[in-house]
Design an enzyme around this catalytic site. Sequence first.
Site, PDB file in Angstrom:
ATOM      1  N   GLU A 437       0.846  -1.192   0.000  1.00 20.26           N
ATOM      2  CA  GLU A 437       0.000   0.000   0.000  1.00 20.26           C
ATOM      3  C   GLU A 437       0.889   1.251   0.000  1.00 20.26           C
ATOM      4  O   GLU A 437       1.607   1.511   0.964  1.00 20.26           O
ATOM      5  CB  GLU A 437      -0.881  -0.010   1.257  1.00 20.26           C
ATOM      6  CG  GLU A 437      -1.614   1.294   1.502  1.00 20.26           C
ATOM      7  CD  GLU A 437      -2.409   1.293   2.821  1.00 20.26           C
ATOM      8  OE1 GLU A 437      -2.432   0.264   3.519  1.00 20.26           O
ATOM      9  OE2 GLU A 437      -2.997   2.344   3.127  1.00 20.26           O
ATOM     10  N   ASP A 515      -1.198  -1.093   5.632  1.00 17.59           N
ATOM     11  CA  ASP A 515      -1.118  -0.521   6.975  1.00 17.59           C
ATOM     12  C   ASP A 515      -2.086  -1.246   7.912  1.00 17.59           C
ATOM     13  O   ASP A 515      -3.132  -1.719   7.492  1.00 17.59           O
ATOM     14  CB  ASP A 515      -1.506   0.966   6.941  1.00 17.59           C
ATOM     15  CG  ASP A 515      -0.451   1.802   6.224  1.00 17.59           C
ATOM     16  OD1 ASP A 515       0.685   1.299   6.064  1.00 17.59           O
ATOM     17  OD2 ASP A 515      -0.772   2.934   5.821  1.00 17.59           O
ATOM     18  N   ASP A 517      -4.429  -0.424   9.806  1.00 17.41           N
ATOM     19  CA  ASP A 517      -5.516   0.459  10.234  1.00 17.41           C
ATOM     20  C   ASP A 517      -6.726   0.250   9.330  1.00 17.41           C
ATOM     21  O   ASP A 517      -6.727  -0.643   8.485  1.00 17.41           O
ATOM     22  CB  ASP A 517      -5.056   1.925  10.232  1.00 17.41           C
ATOM     23  CG  ASP A 517      -4.689   2.403   8.828  1.00 17.41           C
ATOM     24  OD1 ASP A 517      -4.886   1.634   7.853  1.00 17.41           O
ATOM     25  OD2 ASP A 517      -4.204   3.537   8.699  1.00 17.41           O
ATOM     26  N   ASP A 519      -8.027   1.992   6.861  1.00 13.30           N
ATOM     27  CA  ASP A 519      -7.777   2.148   5.433  1.00 13.30           C
ATOM     28  C   ASP A 519      -7.017   0.950   4.867  1.00 13.30           C
ATOM     29  O   ASP A 519      -7.323   0.461   3.787  1.00 13.30           O
ATOM     30  CB  ASP A 519      -6.963   3.424   5.170  1.00 13.30           C
ATOM     31  CG  ASP A 519      -7.872   4.640   5.063  1.00 13.30           C
ATOM     32  OD1 ASP A 519      -9.106   4.440   4.996  1.00 13.30           O
ATOM     33  OD2 ASP A 519      -7.341   5.767   5.058  1.00 13.30           O
TER      34      ASP A 519
END
Length: 654
Positions: A437, A515, A517, A519
């Site tokens: 990402e 990541d 998280d 997103d």
Amino acid sequence: MSDQKENQPKMDQYSAGNIQVLEGLEAVRKRPAMYIGDIGVRGLHHLVYEVVDNSIDEALAGYCDSIQITINEDNSITTVDNGRGIPTGIHEKEKRSALEVVMTVLHAGGKFDKDTYKVSGGLHGVGVSCVNALSKHLRVEVRREGKIFEQEYEKGKPMYAVRAIGDSKLTGTTVTFTPDDSIFEVSDYSFETLSVRMRELAYLNKKVRISLTDRRQVNEDGSFYSVDYYSEGGLKEFVEFLDDTRPPLIGESIYMEGEKNGIPVEVAMIYNTSFTENIHSYVNNINTHEGGTHLAGFRRGLTTTLKKYADDSGMLNKLKFEIAGDDFREGLTAIISVKVQEPQFEGQTKTKLGNRDVSPAVSQAVSEMLTNYLEEHPNDARLIVNKVILAAQARHAARKAREMVQRKNVLTGGGLPGKLADCSDKDPVNCEIYLVEGDSAGGTAKQGRDRLFQAIMPLRGKILNVEKAMNHKVFENEEIKNIYTALGVRVGTENDSRELNIEKLRYHKVIIMCDADVDGSHIETLILTFFFRHMKEMIENGYIYIATPPLYQVKKGKQSEYAWNDEIRDKLVDEMKGAGSDSSVHVQRYKGLGEMNAEQLWDTTMNPETRTLRRITIDNGVEADRVFSMLMGDEVPPRREFIETHAKFANIDF
Ligand code: 0RA
């Protein structure tokens, strides 16, 4: 009150003598994987399916309409049914109770008699004796002929002879077993996994009530967590349930049930406005994800009937090219279920039906069903044909887009995407590619990797949601084109526009690294959706993985450790605090890969010696299809509900 169904078929009374004795149980304990597939999570759950299949057989024979499954506190399983009960008379050849023979002799409960109608059976169809062999302890109770009988076993060996322990007007079988933890790698049952399968069985075998109770989970009112499945309408309800979050194209689902050439056939289908084809097929309650003759019959029946209708209607006159089989299946969700007496399973995973006579049976059934439907619903018929024409036009556009991608590769000598930092080893078996990402984390990964076997490809932001996009948009998308080219695979052959030439794959590990998280999870899901819809073989072959970067770094002075969850973080903090000196321990929450330097990223997430990779598998293809369409489709409420129950970042980001 009776616990049997009213209209029982007239059948010869089963007698203890019908059971043929085939093989002993030592073989099962020696090579469990040969009998139940594996000794991991799948095998563990397979034990339950094996017992329940026997109850389902009783239901199919017309003797059972209720099956209760319980996960007990200690992860043992209890199943209760109201079938005829396992026969308890003396088995003539074996000179002992038929119950003992069924429980201790391999295959004895299975193919005991040709004139007994028996079609169900797990993937391996090995019978309840196999479950017994792989259980530390098993107790069976049979209610039959006015009495209650019992027998217990340890690792398949009877602890005493079958004995009568009371009277009962009821009939049925209760089995409680504890899987042998010296054989299985795992012992925890997943409520979710069992529940999905029981729901599926309830839809596939209408009018049988199947309940699942989890005694490990207590509700607020003190009752145990449980679900209850019952389907009056069978596949008609199943297809509507599966398609619930896709916008319908036609008013109702199309359904038929009947027998063709002695083969029971049940089919349900519905058209929606999406661009995906979802056909699921079953033989004897087993999902045949490699398809086979029943699927071929369905496709032929569908294509010929719709083609004829479209030709006759004159709607195709202005079309400049031929319609292909695929075009009839865009936006189609269908389920086919057949019951075959002696199924021949072929293919890599033995889930492809080989029996030739099944194809014409299904084809005829589908033709009749569809012809009637189209005649009775001219408006729907028009909508379907229009959709087929649109699909054909879109397919043309998609092929051009795809050919552009593929031709460009040929022209540039198989040129790889500029963003790809390739590895030097060329043997796909050794090689892995990280789909990362963002460019910045991509940069760190390039510095941190072992360039011998690790390739890095950064992906920019959120990739296209293929669930909502038409095919040609998918092939025009820059990031997706890069994935295809980097992996070295192409899609679409002369015969099948969706077939993948997976033998050209350049890496046997494709690792999605995002990541830790919300997103990042979203991007993971978008990428997985792409693989599930367009490169499912990659998942089925076990090539797709997810990297697991740590959530925390816990530091004190020069000492530093990583934590992947809150529990380990707290433990580390305690340990470091206890270590003497009074300096205040520092905890860093990693949200982005970018917060780590190259060395940290290698240590925690990329080094094969220390990292954890999660391999993506498909437990149940039908449920996976439903969940992807729900998560990535348009409807918000079911998605919110799913996320609320499953979200892993709920208390971190909100
Ligand atoms: C052997 C023969 C028959 C039924 C069964 C086994 C049987 C096994 C299980 C396991 C759980 N529930 C079960 N119910 C039945 C045929 C019985 C007959 O023909 O009477």
